[in-house]
Design a protein around this motif. Structure first.
Motif, PDB file in Angstrom:
ATOM      1  N   LYS A  43       0.827  -1.203   0.000  1.00  0.00           N
ATOM      2  CA  LYS A  43       0.000   0.000   0.000  1.00  0.00           C
ATOM      3  C   LYS A  43       0.866   1.261   0.000  1.00  0.00           C
ATOM      4  N   LYS A  44       1.942   1.219   0.783  1.00  0.00           N
ATOM      5  CA  LYS A  44       2.829   2.388   0.882  1.00  0.00           C
ATOM      6  C   LYS A  44       3.874   2.429  -0.233  1.00  0.00           C
ATOM      7  N   GLU A  45       3.824   1.435  -1.095  1.00  0.00           N
ATOM      8  CA  GLU A  45       4.790   1.331  -2.202  1.00  0.00           C
ATOM      9  C   GLU A  45       6.224   1.363  -1.715  1.00  0.00           C
ATOM     10  N   MET A  46       6.493   0.516  -0.690  1.00  0.00           N
ATOM     11  CA  MET A  46       7.832   0.482  -0.112  1.00  0.00           C
ATOM     12  C   MET A  46       8.577  -0.772  -0.535  1.00  0.00           C
ATOM     13  N   ASP A  47       9.916  -0.647  -0.597  1.00  0.00           N
ATOM     14  CA  ASP A  47      10.775  -1.818  -0.677  1.00  0.00           C
ATOM     15  C   ASP A  47      10.895  -2.370   0.741  1.00  0.00           C
ATOM     16  N   SER A  48      10.992  -3.690   0.848  1.00  0.00           N
ATOM     17  CA  SER A  48      11.179  -4.279   2.170  1.00  0.00           C
ATOM     18  C   SER A  48      12.545  -4.944   2.252  1.00  0.00           C
ATOM     19  N   ILE A  49      13.207  -4.724   3.372  1.00  0.00           N
ATOM     20  CA  ILE A  49      14.478  -5.398   3.627  1.00  0.00           C
ATOM     21  C   ILE A  49      14.237  -6.338   4.802  1.00  0.00           C
ATOM     22  N   TYR A  50      14.351  -7.621   4.508  1.00  0.00           N
ATOM     23  CA  TYR A  50      14.011  -8.630   5.501  1.00  0.00           C
ATOM     24  C   TYR A  50      15.298  -9.240   6.053  1.00  0.00           C
ATOM     25  N   VAL A  51      15.578  -8.952   7.332  1.00  0.00           N
ATOM     26  CA  VAL A  51      16.774  -9.506   7.956  1.00  0.00           C
ATOM     27  C   VAL A  51      16.382 -10.770   8.696  1.00  0.00           C
ATOM     28  N   ILE A 114      19.781  -0.059   1.466  1.00  0.00           N
ATOM     29  CA  ILE A 114      19.078   1.226   1.506  1.00  0.00           C
ATOM     30  C   ILE A 114      19.716   2.202   0.529  1.00  0.00           C
ATOM     31  N   ARG A 115      21.033   2.265   0.549  1.00  0.00           N
ATOM     32  CA  ARG A 115      21.760   3.185  -0.319  1.00  0.00           C
ATOM     33  C   ARG A 115      21.577   2.866  -1.795  1.00  0.00           C
ATOM     34  N   ARG A 116      21.505   1.569  -2.070  1.00  0.00           N
ATOM     35  CA  ARG A 116      21.474   1.159  -3.470  1.00  0.00           C
ATOM     36  C   ARG A 116      20.235   1.673  -4.182  1.00  0.00           C
ATOM     37  N   ALA A 117      19.174   1.847  -3.406  1.00  0.00           N
ATOM     38  CA  ALA A 117      17.953   2.372  -4.012  1.00  0.00           C
ATOM     39  C   ALA A 117      17.522   3.601  -3.226  1.00  0.00           C
ATOM     40  N   GLU A 118      18.418   4.569  -3.144  1.00  0.00           N
ATOM     41  CA  GLU A 118      18.158   5.778  -2.379  1.00  0.00           C
ATOM     42  C   GLU A 118      16.944   6.505  -2.946  1.00  0.00           C
ATOM     43  N   GLY A 119      16.195   7.132  -2.048  1.00  0.00           N
ATOM     44  CA  GLY A 119      15.038   7.883  -2.519  1.00  0.00           C
ATOM     45  C   GLY A 119      13.747   7.102  -2.359  1.00  0.00           C
ATOM     46  N   LYS A 120      13.849   5.769  -2.520  1.00  0.00           N
ATOM     47  CA  LYS A 120      12.631   4.969  -2.352  1.00  0.00           C
ATOM     48  C   LYS A 120      12.352   4.746  -0.867  1.00  0.00           C
ATOM     49  N   LYS A 121      11.106   4.745  -0.510  1.00  0.00           N
ATOM     50  CA  LYS A 121      10.732   4.518   0.883  1.00  0.00           C
ATOM     51  C   LYS A 121      10.941   3.047   1.240  1.00  0.00           C
ATOM     52  N   LYS A 122      11.386   2.815   2.475  1.00  0.00           N
ATOM     53  CA  LYS A 122      11.716   1.436   2.839  1.00  0.00           C
ATOM     54  C   LYS A 122      11.264   1.047   4.227  1.00  0.00           C
ATOM     55  N   LEU A 123      11.225  -0.286   4.371  1.00  0.00           N
ATOM     56  CA  LEU A 123      10.835  -0.880   5.631  1.00  0.00           C
ATOM     57  C   LEU A 123      11.837  -2.000   5.935  1.00  0.00           C
ATOM     58  N   VAL A 124      12.273  -2.060   7.180  1.00  0.00           N
ATOM     59  CA  VAL A 124      13.217  -3.109   7.556  1.00  0.00           C
ATOM     60  C   VAL A 124      12.573  -4.002   8.611  1.00  0.00           C
ATOM     61  N   ILE A 125      12.619  -5.310   8.347  1.00  0.00           N
ATOM     62  CA  ILE A 125      12.108  -6.279   9.323  1.00  0.00           C
ATOM     63  C   ILE A 125      13.295  -6.989   9.937  1.00  0.00           C
ATOM     64  N   LEU A 126      13.290  -7.101  11.252  1.00  0.00           N
ATOM     65  CA  LEU A 126      14.336  -7.852  11.933  1.00  0.00           C
ATOM     66  C   LEU A 126      13.695  -9.092  12.554  1.00  0.00           C
TER      67      LEU A 126
ATOM     68  N   ASP B 233      32.923  -1.472   5.144  1.00  0.00           N
ATOM     69  CA  ASP B 233      32.580  -2.398   4.063  1.00  0.00           C
ATOM     70  C   ASP B 233      32.849  -1.692   2.738  1.00  0.00           C
ATOM     71  N   LEU B 234      33.508  -2.387   1.827  1.00  0.00           N
ATOM     72  CA  LEU B 234      33.785  -1.821   0.500  1.00  0.00           C
ATOM     73  C   LEU B 234      32.704  -2.327  -0.442  1.00  0.00           C
ATOM     74  N   THR B 235      31.852  -1.403  -0.925  1.00  0.00           N
ATOM     75  CA  THR B 235      30.719  -1.817  -1.751  1.00  0.00           C
ATOM     76  C   THR B 235      30.656  -0.979  -3.017  1.00  0.00           C
ATOM     77  N   THR B 236      29.751  -1.353  -3.907  1.00  0.00           N
ATOM     78  CA  THR B 236      29.595  -0.601  -5.154  1.00  0.00           C
ATOM     79  C   THR B 236      28.945   0.772  -4.921  1.00  0.00           C
ATOM     80  N   VAL B 237      28.365   0.983  -3.742  1.00  0.00           N
ATOM     81  CA  VAL B 237      27.887   2.331  -3.432  1.00  0.00           C
ATOM     82  C   VAL B 237      28.947   3.095  -2.640  1.00  0.00           C
ATOM     83  N   GLY B 238      30.115   2.503  -2.528  1.00  0.00           N
ATOM     84  CA  GLY B 238      31.228   3.150  -1.844  1.00  0.00           C
ATOM     85  C   GLY B 238      31.503   2.551  -0.475  1.00  0.00           C
TER      86      GLY B 238
END
Ligand SMILES: Nc1ncnc2c1ncn2[C@@H]1O[C@H](COP(=O)(O)OP(=O)(O)OP(=O)(O)O)[C@@H](O)[C@H]1O
Ligand SMILES: [Mg+2]
Lengths: 189, 254
Positions: A43-51, A114-126, B233-238
């Protein structure tokens, strides 16, 4: 109301980028995942990072497929496969951390995603704090949570920390209360 | 109080490595000469390259002076950064020079340099920096140059003069220095670290069987900074950095 819609609605009612300690029972597990990933994040159009520090991500991925949950926007940081020697074929949506004791690396991989897709809203699950507590002492774990949650908050990211009710000690409850904005339990199974 | 305010007002050269800029309270004070030191394979070259690439992406032309490894080989092995485009090189914003070729052109063929030859080398580097309008310089590694300087006085003289010439031109420099992990000092000859304005140490840390890459800013003139150890960490985003967890009194923290 199902458990899945219940959790999605509760999360929706929270301020943006909240950190939530979510107390769940074993039988609620997959409904909770559905509620977060398939209803709330979608619904929030977020990427999820599942740890995951509990179940190898491949097993979670298989379960998501059975549940017909779209995994396109779900990324995994898997801290358990390598010590269980069950990495097998590496999944393109997964990054592996050598062991759940490498808490710094866990944070670094989350940061990377998170950095790899900067700008997109995200959610992290631990998933979950109890497993991390098996591999780490409580002092290092609180330090870790503190840094992780503050960092994610500064990046406008939601943090949802699973805690299995059966295994939560008072020490853990205190720790979670200290770092999270909100503590949640769910009614029903 | 005035002293502190004045120090913090020194213009910064933002490295572009977010974690490092945070550690440094905004970046390296412009014109500083920083020693980047650590044992083999700890990320010194990658860190320096990233510093240059971010600079050339933001209108601060960069120069990488390679001493130990030919530049074309280095470029083949560069981490495929999301923010690095070969056009930076072709557009003249990022330059690579092999120092052995400079030696040759200057006729510095001896294995050992004396006072005069040190002066020739410094003015050669300075004129390249001047002509190309370089704002960020990396010499990788200074240790190999120091081998030819032999005496502590010569090394001292070299770094001091080079540093002041570059600083006058507003050029911020990273000098790579190689040390073995067991070493108590931060440079081979022990003088480099005393003269440099800053010292960044990269290393490996073993903790209960896990091996972590670390980074620590030991010294940086002209700014307040964290002196804590960070995991890298050395990554492709730096380069990514997070604080090393202490976990109370966990043994083996090193
Ligand atoms: N292209 C690449 N892709 C992924 N990882 C890389 C790449 N290049 C380097 N690395 C990682 O970075 C590590 C060290 O890189 P780097 O050359 O920056 O260290 P260094 O301190 O300069 O080493 P040396 O002492 O050999 O000069 C490598 O061992 C490798 O793990
Ligand atoms: Mg190198």
């Amino acid at each position: 109301m199902t458990t899945a819609t219940q959790i999605a609605e509760k999360l929706d009612a929270l301020p943006e980028s909240s950190a939530v300690a979510l107390k769940i029972r074993g039988e609620q597990y997959f409904d909770v995942i559905r509620g977060i990933l398939d209803i709330f994040a979608k619904k929030k159009e977020m990427d999820s990072i599942y740890v995951t520090a509990t179940i190898p991500c491949q097993s979670i991925m298989n379960a998501l497929q059975v549940l017909e949950i779209d995994t396109e926007r779900i990324w995994f940081v898997d801290c358990i496969s390598q010590i269980m020697m069950s990495v097998g074929e590496k999944h393109p949506h997964a990054i592996y951390v050598e062991s759940p004791t490498m808490l710094e690396n866990l944070m670094l991989k989350v940061e990377y995603l998170i950095r790899r897709a900067e700008g997109k809203k995200k959610l992290v699950i631990l998933d979950n704090i109890n497993s991390l507590a098996i591999h780490n002492n409580i002092k290092i774990l609180s330090e870790f949570l503190h840094i992780l949650v503050n960092n994610l908050r500064s990046k406008n990211t939601y943090t949802i920390i699973f805690s299995m009710e059966e295994y939560e000690t008072d020490e853990m409850t205190n720790m979670l209360n200290l770092v999270c904005d909100e503590s949640m339990t769910l009614e029903g199974g | 109080m005035l002293g502190r305010d004045a120090r913090d007002r020194r213009e910064r050269c933002k490295t572009g490595i977010e974690g490092l800029d945070n550690i440094l309270n905004g970046g390296v004070p412009r014109g500083n000469t920083v020693l980047v030191t650590g044992s083999v394979g700890t990320g010194k070259t990658s860190l320096c390259l990233e510093f240059l690439v971010h600079g050339s992406n933001s209108n601060e032309p960069g120069l990488y002076v390679s001493v130990t490894e030919p530049c074309d080989k280095l470029l083949k092995n560069i981490i495929p950064y999301d923010f690095f485009d070969e056009s930076l090189i072709t557009d003249g914003k990022l330059h690579f020079i092999d120092l052995p070729i400079v030696y040759e052109r200057l006729g510095l063929e001896k294995a050992e340099f004396d006072f005069e030859e040190v002066a020739i080398l410094i003015s050669a580097i300075a004129s390249i920096v001047h002509e190309l309008g370089i704002k960020r310089l990396v010499i990788d590694s200074i240790t190999s140059v120091c081998y030819r300087l032999k005496s502590q006085e010569n090394i001292r003289d070299f770094i001091l003069k080079l540093g002041s010439v570059l600083s006058e031109m507003g050029c911020t420099s990273f000098l790579v220095s190689e040390i073995s992990p067991a070493e108590e000092r931060y440079s081979l000859y022990g003088v480099e670290e005393a003269i440099a304005d800053g010292v960044i140490v990269t290393g490996n840390l073993e903790r209960r069987g896990d091996l972590l890459r670390t980074l620590q800013v030991v010294k940086m003139r002209g700014t307040m900074h964290s002196r804590a150890k960070y995991v890298l960490d050395l990554t492709t985003v730096g380069v990514l950095l997070v604080p090393l967890l202490k976990g109370g009194s966990v043994a083996g923290g090193g």
